[in-house]
Write a protein that holds these residues in place. Sequence first.
Motif, PDB file in Angstrom:
ATOM      1  N   LYS A 133       7.159  19.355 -19.113  1.00 59.37           N
ATOM      2  CA  LYS A 133       7.417  19.782 -20.490  1.00 59.37           C
ATOM      3  C   LYS A 133       6.497  18.970 -21.400  1.00 59.37           C
ATOM      4  CE  LYS A 133      11.085  20.663 -23.838  1.00 59.37           C
ATOM      5  NZ  LYS A 133      12.540  20.584 -24.114  1.00 59.37           N
ATOM      6  N   GLY A 134       5.516  19.640 -21.986  1.00 56.04           N
ATOM      7  CA  GLY A 134       4.534  18.927 -22.794  1.00 56.04           C
ATOM      8  C   GLY A 134       3.774  17.940 -21.923  1.00 56.04           C
ATOM      9  N   PRO A 135       3.604  16.702 -22.391  1.00 61.92           N
ATOM     10  CA  PRO A 135       2.866  15.717 -21.599  1.00 61.92           C
ATOM     11  C   PRO A 135       3.732  14.993 -20.560  1.00 61.92           C
ATOM     12  CG  PRO A 135       3.444  14.764 -23.702  1.00 61.92           C
ATOM     13  CD  PRO A 135       3.954  16.193 -23.737  1.00 61.92           C
ATOM     14  N   ILE A 136       5.014  15.334 -20.489  1.00 59.05           N
ATOM     15  CA  ILE A 136       5.940  14.645 -19.575  1.00 59.05           C
ATOM     16  C   ILE A 136       6.153  15.495 -18.325  1.00 59.05           C
ATOM     17  CG2 ILE A 136       8.203  13.604 -19.289  1.00 59.05           C
ATOM     18  CD1 ILE A 136       6.398  12.236 -21.374  1.00 59.05           C
ATOM     19  N   ALA A 137       6.007  14.867 -17.165  1.00 59.03           N
ATOM     20  CA  ALA A 137       6.210  15.567 -15.892  1.00 59.03           C
ATOM     21  C   ALA A 137       7.066  14.722 -14.968  1.00 59.03           C
ATOM     22  CB  ALA A 137       4.876  15.866 -15.231  1.00 59.03           C
ATOM     23  N   ARG A 138       7.896  15.389 -14.177  1.00 60.48           N
ATOM     24  CA  ARG A 138       8.730  14.725 -13.173  1.00 60.48           C
ATOM     25  C   ARG A 138       8.249  15.124 -11.782  1.00 60.48           C
ATOM     26  NH1 ARG A 138      13.763  12.629 -14.694  1.00 60.48           N
ATOM     27  NH2 ARG A 138      14.281  12.919 -16.894  1.00 60.48           N
ATOM     28  N   THR A 139       8.261  14.166 -10.865  1.00 58.85           N
ATOM     29  CA  THR A 139       7.942  14.448  -9.467  1.00 58.85           C
ATOM     30  C   THR A 139       8.973  13.794  -8.562  1.00 58.85           C
ATOM     31  OG1 THR A 139       6.501  12.489  -9.307  1.00 58.85           O
ATOM     32  CG2 THR A 139       5.451  14.600  -9.853  1.00 58.85           C
ATOM     33  N   GLN A 140       9.106  14.337  -7.361  1.00 55.70           N
ATOM     34  CA  GLN A 140       9.929  13.700  -6.326  1.00 55.70           C
ATOM     35  C   GLN A 140       9.070  13.528  -5.077  1.00 55.70           C
ATOM     36  OE1 GLN A 140      13.351  15.689  -4.323  1.00 55.70           O
ATOM     37  NE2 GLN A 140      14.510  13.901  -4.981  1.00 55.70           N
ATOM     38  N   THR A 141       9.084  12.324  -4.527  1.00 54.13           N
ATOM     39  CA  THR A 141       8.249  11.967  -3.388  1.00 54.13           C
ATOM     40  C   THR A 141       9.099  11.392  -2.267  1.00 54.13           C
ATOM     41  OG1 THR A 141       6.330  11.510  -4.791  1.00 54.13           O
ATOM     42  CG2 THR A 141       6.341  10.474  -2.622  1.00 54.13           C
ATOM     43  N   LEU A 142       8.800  11.821  -1.044  1.00 55.60           N
ATOM     44  CA  LEU A 142       9.381  11.221   0.160  1.00 55.60           C
ATOM     45  C   LEU A 142       8.353  10.234   0.701  1.00 55.60           C
ATOM     46  CD1 LEU A 142      11.441  11.138   2.556  1.00 55.60           C
ATOM     47  CD2 LEU A 142      10.076  12.954   3.588  1.00 55.60           C
ATOM     48  N   LEU A 143       8.744   8.975   0.800  1.00 58.64           N
ATOM     49  CA  LEU A 143       7.860   7.916   1.287  1.00 58.64           C
ATOM     50  C   LEU A 143       8.512   7.251   2.488  1.00 58.64           C
ATOM     51  CD1 LEU A 143       5.258   6.230   0.764  1.00 58.64           C
ATOM     52  CD2 LEU A 143       6.664   4.720  -0.648  1.00 58.64           C
ATOM     53  N   VAL A 144       7.807   7.252   3.629  1.00 56.00           N
ATOM     54  CA  VAL A 144       8.342   6.695   4.870  1.00 56.00           C
ATOM     55  C   VAL A 144       7.402   5.609   5.371  1.00 56.00           C
ATOM     56  CG1 VAL A 144       9.179   7.185   7.197  1.00 56.00           C
ATOM     57  CG2 VAL A 144       9.281   8.971   5.441  1.00 56.00           C
ATOM     58  N   ALA A 162       4.891  12.427   0.907  1.00 58.78           N
ATOM     59  CA  ALA A 162       4.867  13.851   0.551  1.00 58.78           C
ATOM     60  C   ALA A 162       5.507  14.011  -0.822  1.00 58.78           C
ATOM     61  CB  ALA A 162       5.618  14.689   1.576  1.00 58.78           C
ATOM     62  N   THR A 163       4.844  14.752  -1.693  1.00 65.33           N
ATOM     63  CA  THR A 163       5.371  15.021  -3.032  1.00 65.33           C
ATOM     64  C   THR A 163       5.532  16.520  -3.203  1.00 65.33           C
ATOM     65  OG1 THR A 163       4.259  13.056  -3.925  1.00 65.33           O
ATOM     66  CG2 THR A 163       5.002  14.710  -5.510  1.00 65.33           C
ATOM     67  N   GLY A 164       6.667  16.939  -3.723  1.00 63.28           N
ATOM     68  CA  GLY A 164       6.931  18.353  -3.923  1.00 63.28           C
ATOM     69  C   GLY A 164       6.046  18.966  -5.003  1.00 63.28           C
ATOM     70  N   ILE A 178      11.464   8.928  -4.125  1.00 64.83           N
ATOM     71  CA  ILE A 178      11.024   8.344  -5.391  1.00 64.83           C
ATOM     72  C   ILE A 178      10.998   9.432  -6.453  1.00 64.83           C
ATOM     73  CG2 ILE A 178       9.179   7.119  -6.578  1.00 64.83           C
ATOM     74  CD1 ILE A 178       8.263   6.080  -3.844  1.00 64.83           C
ATOM     75  N   ASN A 179      11.838   9.285  -7.467  1.00 65.15           N
ATOM     76  CA  ASN A 179      11.850  10.204  -8.605  1.00 65.15           C
ATOM     77  C   ASN A 179      11.082   9.537  -9.744  1.00 65.15           C
ATOM     78  OD1 ASN A 179      13.656  12.370  -7.604  1.00 65.15           O
ATOM     79  ND2 ASN A 179      15.123  10.690  -7.473  1.00 65.15           N
ATOM     80  N   LEU A 211       0.816  -1.214   0.000  1.00 68.10           N
ATOM     81  CA  LEU A 211       0.000   0.000   0.000  1.00 68.10           C
ATOM     82  C   LEU A 211       0.852   1.267   0.000  1.00 68.10           C
ATOM     83  CD1 LEU A 211      -2.951  -0.808   2.441  1.00 68.10           C
ATOM     84  CD2 LEU A 211      -3.125  -0.308  -0.002  1.00 68.10           C
ATOM     85  N   ALA A 212       2.087   1.165   0.489  1.00 58.61           N
ATOM     86  CA  ALA A 212       2.939   2.351   0.579  1.00 58.61           C
ATOM     87  C   ALA A 212       3.098   3.018  -0.785  1.00 58.61           C
ATOM     88  CB  ALA A 212       4.301   1.991   1.166  1.00 58.61           C
ATOM     89  N   LEU A 213       3.393   2.225  -1.806  1.00 53.35           N
ATOM     90  CA  LEU A 213       3.562   2.798  -3.139  1.00 53.35           C
ATOM     91  C   LEU A 213       2.254   3.363  -3.666  1.00 53.35           C
ATOM     92  CD1 LEU A 213       5.502   3.379  -5.434  1.00 53.35           C
ATOM     93  CD2 LEU A 213       5.015   1.097  -6.362  1.00 53.35           C
ATOM     94  N   GLU A 214       1.148   2.731  -3.315  1.00 54.89           N
ATOM     95  CA  GLU A 214      -0.153   3.247  -3.746  1.00 54.89           C
ATOM     96  C   GLU A 214      -0.424   4.629  -3.144  1.00 54.89           C
ATOM     97  OE1 GLU A 214      -2.165   1.844  -6.002  1.00 54.89           O
ATOM     98  OE2 GLU A 214      -0.590   0.339  -6.251  1.00 54.89           O
ATOM     99  N   PHE A 215      -0.041   4.826  -1.884  1.00 53.69           N
ATOM    100  CA  PHE A 215      -0.245   6.132  -1.255  1.00 53.69           C
ATOM    101  C   PHE A 215       0.697   7.180  -1.853  1.00 53.69           C
ATOM    102  CE2 PHE A 215      -1.989   3.508   2.337  1.00 53.69           C
ATOM    103  CZ  PHE A 215      -3.294   3.928   2.171  1.00 53.69           C
ATOM    104  N   ALA A 216       1.880   6.760  -2.297  1.00 51.35           N
ATOM    105  CA  ALA A 216       2.780   7.685  -2.995  1.00 51.35           C
ATOM    106  C   ALA A 216       2.133   8.182  -4.287  1.00 51.35           C
ATOM    107  CB  ALA A 216       4.111   7.005  -3.290  1.00 51.35           C
TER     108      ALA A 216
END
Length: 348
Positions: free
Chosen positions: A309-320, A294-296, A330-331, A5-10
């Motif tokens: 950029k266009g349809p591509i997006a990057r995120t960074q998430t802290l998962l504990v 938490a995701t920035g 998680i990038n 479930l951790a990844l699902e909450f991310a």
Amino acid sequence: MKRELALEFARVTEAAALAAYKWVGKGDKEGADQAAVDAMRSMLNKLSIKGEIVIGEGEIDEAPMLYIGEKVGKLNNSETLSEEELCYLTEVDIAVDPVEGTRMTAQGQPNAIAVLAVGNKGSFLKAPDMYMEKLIVGPEAKGVIDLEKPLVENVKNVAKALKKELNDMTMVVLDKPRHSQVIKDLQDMGLRIYALPDGDVAGSILSAVVDSDVDMLYGIGGAPEGVISAAVIKALGGDMNAKLKLRSEVKGISLENDKISNYEKTRCQDMGIDITKVMRINDLVKDDEVIFSATGITGGDLLEGVKKKGPIARTQTLLVRGKTKTIRYINSVHNLDYKDEDIKGLIR
């Protein structure tokens, strides 16, 4: 709580951050908050959980935001579940702040994040949306703080535990008028003060992660953010003391503030909460088995912000994951064209 479930909450906080990103710098904090709420609710309702929002946007009034008492997850209607699905039923309490830092998001300022904490049913303190005084440290100073003692004494005790001189200490304090004298007094002691305009959840995390030079957090902020902070601090192995504060104690005595304070007193009495008591971390979060994500949204000291950029997006998430004290950064790279239709409209 099942580990997967951790990844699902991310994925939930990623969707909220992507939705809020559309509103960065647009000057509309309500629009950003609503977009993140809609994305977060949609993702939560896809998960195989029986969840209840216990820290959210307000009292049980079926507001458009994620409200206290709202049921989420696709397993809430047990009458439609098979026996096999019922065997895997996961009942959880959820604390959310879809956009911590709505003003920062609206103004394009750093340190806005999308936040969620999950615990087994009954894990989190249920308190009214009021003020809370907070004192937070990382694992190396666990057990040495006591909010019943003066702040100066706490700072000295933490410095001793960390084997640091006072002029080597760094402390986060919310940059609010109510803290101006506290900030001055701490600076006069030689401390380095990191004054955040908003965002005490992010500040709390900085006091407990290994790649930060922040040693402590002190301040009076929101009680919902305090419970969310307690969840991640417990997961990280840190420590926290807190005390609920009436509006009149923070904002001063006036007819309006007294009226709100009387309501807060009544709500606390109804919920069995002693507002004169200093609460320890186990009072705030009863279970070690918590998941925090938490995701920035905008880049900051804790996380990188969304880049698109266009349809591509990057995120960074802290998962504990509290059970194992595992911390993951998680990038992710998202192709927004391939998101579910109900999410795609919120994040494109």
